[in-house]
Design a protein around this motif. Structure first.
Motif, mmCIF file in Angstrom:
data_model
loop_
_atom_site.group_PDB
_atom_site.id
_atom_site.type_symbol
_atom_site.label_atom_id
_atom_site.label_comp_id
_atom_site.label_asym_id
_atom_site.label_seq_id
_atom_site.Cartn_x
_atom_site.Cartn_y
_atom_site.Cartn_z
ATOM 1 N N GLU A 96 0.835 -1.208 0.000
ATOM 2 C CA GLU A 96 0.000 0.000 0.000
ATOM 3 C C GLU A 96 0.867 1.254 0.000
ATOM 4 O OE1 GLU A 96 -2.592 -0.349 3.312
ATOM 5 O OE2 GLU A 96 -3.624 -2.085 2.487
ATOM 6 N N GLY B 43 -5.340 7.899 10.105
ATOM 7 C CA GLY B 43 -6.104 7.615 8.883
ATOM 8 C C GLY B 43 -5.395 8.124 7.640
ATOM 9 N N THR C 5 -5.300 8.954 3.480
ATOM 10 C CA THR C 5 -6.159 9.263 2.340
ATOM 11 C C THR C 5 -5.598 8.561 1.116
ATOM 12 O OG1 THR C 5 -4.858 11.199 1.718
ATOM 13 C CG2 THR C 5 -6.690 11.549 3.248
ATOM 14 N N ASP C 6 -6.431 8.530 0.058
ATOM 15 C CA ASP C 6 -6.012 7.875 -1.178
ATOM 16 C C ASP C 6 -6.351 8.816 -2.323
ATOM 17 O OD1 ASP C 6 -5.667 6.305 -3.401
ATOM 18 O OD2 ASP C 6 -6.394 4.485 -2.417
ATOM 19 N N GLU D 238 -9.340 7.769 -4.278
ATOM 20 C CA GLU D 238 -10.653 7.771 -3.621
ATOM 21 C C GLU D 238 -10.752 8.980 -2.706
ATOM 22 O OE1 GLU D 238 -12.059 3.871 -1.982
ATOM 23 O OE2 GLU D 238 -10.090 3.221 -2.692
ATOM 24 N N VAL E 66 -12.117 9.713 1.470
ATOM 25 C CA VAL E 66 -12.189 8.458 2.226
ATOM 26 C C VAL E 66 -10.968 8.369 3.141
ATOM 27 C CG1 VAL E 66 -12.246 5.938 2.051
ATOM 28 C CG2 VAL E 66 -13.391 7.335 0.321
ATOM 29 N N LYS F 23 -8.691 5.790 5.370
ATOM 30 C CA LYS F 23 -8.436 4.352 5.509
ATOM 31 C C LYS F 23 -7.557 4.117 6.724
ATOM 32 C CE LYS F 23 -8.669 3.225 0.606
ATOM 33 N NZ LYS F 23 -7.915 2.811 -0.573
ATOM 34 N N SER G 285 -10.377 -0.892 7.988
ATOM 35 C CA SER G 285 -11.665 -0.197 8.025
ATOM 36 C C SER G 285 -11.570 1.142 7.282
ATOM 37 C CB SER G 285 -12.088 0.029 9.473
ATOM 38 O OG SER G 285 -11.126 0.801 10.148
ATOM 39 N N LYS G 286 -12.766 1.634 6.848
ATOM 40 C CA LYS G 286 -12.830 2.881 6.084
ATOM 41 C C LYS G 286 -13.894 3.786 6.677
ATOM 42 C CE LYS G 286 -11.690 1.176 1.468
ATOM 43 N NZ LYS G 286 -12.227 1.013 0.112
ATOM 44 N N GLU H 94 -16.201 7.237 5.347
ATOM 45 C CA GLU H 94 -16.454 8.052 4.166
ATOM 46 C C GLU H 94 -17.397 9.214 4.473
ATOM 47 O OE1 GLU H 94 -17.440 5.743 0.574
ATOM 48 O OE2 GLU H 94 -17.112 3.965 1.820
ATOM 49 N N ALA I 111 -16.126 11.381 7.557
ATOM 50 C CA ALA I 111 -14.696 11.556 7.265
ATOM 51 C C ALA I 111 -14.326 13.039 7.300
ATOM 52 C CB ALA I 111 -14.369 10.956 5.905
#
Lengths: 270, 110
Positions: free
Chosen positions: A65, A153, A155-156, A159, A162, A164, A169-170, A172, A176
């Protein structure tokens, strides 16, 4: 190489004196001893990585990842780039062993050709590593947030909106946004004190130290290869009637490849 | 002195027959295939523990081919092989104590 006559050996044992039990030249043996000591250094670094990974097993980032970028490709391509780097280094190891092989046959032109290709391979690997370091340090657009409750957490870029978490777990939408608004800190990219990949600086520290130490070995190897190429071209080995220099440099170059095989497995695969 | 030098050369050339161009490329294809296989199975749903063991075994396979063929150790004298490889028992021991210690620290509640 004893000073006295070797006419009569008092012992028939290989350890009885006057023969070399290792049946190699001093130069090669010294190179091997250096490589064993260097292997111990790299082993210690990777074992330290393993120990800390087991220490922080629940917050340690997952490599697939982290290393997801590939040049000119938008999207996740985990491991593809390091796979390519591995291919480049194995390839340059093959050209090196072909240079050694040509040296045994006293084919000066062929030795030069294979050494040039090895040097090109070395530079390609160094360039790839620079590219990877750039993306690792630069990070993603939004980075990671240390939330008010201490959770971490990520971020991506693919996406947006969101969050992650390491346990899979996520979160949204509005929730978020709320968590981000009340977060304590936003981390983008990586340095020696913090990084967006996981809630421990150790991951980036080990990344910089181990791949940097290996990259420095590759850099040294390329420089040594260039010097060797210059010596071979000058006819030095022809005059000496001996291409062992290429062999010794080759041992070092293969060792660099060998270390990468281990770094590849323990840093990127597992 | 010079006689000795020539002698050591004769010995050196004696076991160069162990590796030829065909074999070099064969080793290259083995290394490439193993690497592609490793990347490929890392995306499958196989359990993490099985993957870890597979990767470690395949890494040792790759190391065997690099050290044995590219670095020519397979064709060196037996005392040389043992002298260079035996010290790595210490590394195996260090792996054991460091991973054990790291895991124990992770389980410790401060």
């Amino acid at each position: 190489m004893s000073n006295h006559s070797t006419a009569a050996s008092p012992s028939t044992s290989i350890w009885g004196g006057d023969v070399s039990p290792f049946k190699v030249s001093w130069g090669k043996l010294y190179m091997w001893i250096f490589l064993v000591s260097d292997a111990f250094t790299f082993s210690s670094l990777l074992i330290a990585y393993g120990a800390m990974r087991h220490r922080f097993t629940d917050i340690w980032p997952l490599p697939n990842e982290v290393f997801t970028h590939f040049p000119f490709v938008h999207g996740h391509m985990p491991l593809a780039y390091v796979g390519l780097m591995t291919f480049i280094l194995i390839m340059s190891s093959v050209t090196m062993v072909l240079a050694v092989d040509a040296g045994h046959k006293f084919q000066k032109k062929a030795v030069e050709k294979w050494l040039v290709l090895t040097i090109i391979g070395g530079f390609m690997f160094l360039g790839s590593q620079a590219w990877e370091w750039y993306h690792f340090i630069h990070g993603s657009e939004k980075g990671a947030y240390v939330l008010a409750d201490g959770r971490f957490g990520r971020t991506d870029d693919l996406e947006p909106g969101v969050l992650k978490f390491r346990d899979g777990s996520k979160v949204e939408g509005a929730e978020a946004t709320e968590l981000i608004a009340t977060s304590k800190k936003n981390i983008i990219g990586a340095n020696l004190e913090e990084n967006e990949y996981g809630n421990t600086p150790l991951f980036a520290n080990f990344f910089f130290f181990i791949t940097g130490f290996h990259g420095f070995h590759v850099f040294s190897g390329v420089m040594i290869n260039i010097i060797t190429l210059a010596l071979v071209s000058s006819g030095f080995n022809e005059r000496k009637k001996d291409y062992e220099l290429v062999e010794k440099v080759g041992l070092y170059w293969h060792f660099v490849d060998l270390v990468w095989v281990f770094v590849f497995t323990f840093f990127y695969l597992v | 002195m010079s006689a000795n030098h020539e002698q050591s050369h004769a010995v050196d050339h004696g076991h160069e027959g162990g590796l030829n161009t065909k074999m070099i490329w064969k080793v290259f294809w083995i290394l490439l295939a193993v690497t592609i296989f490793e990347v490929a199975i890392s995306f499958t749903g196989i359990s993490k523990d099985v993957l870890l063991v597979t990767f470690v075994v395949l890494t040792i396979v790759k190391a065997y081919f690099i050290v044995g063929y590219f670095m020519h150790l397979k064709f060196e004298a037996v005392p040389m092989k043992w002298s260079l490889l035996l010290p790595f028992i210490l590394i195996v021991y260090l792996i054991f104590i460091a991973i054990y210690e790291g895991t124990a620290l992770g389980l410790t509640i401060y």
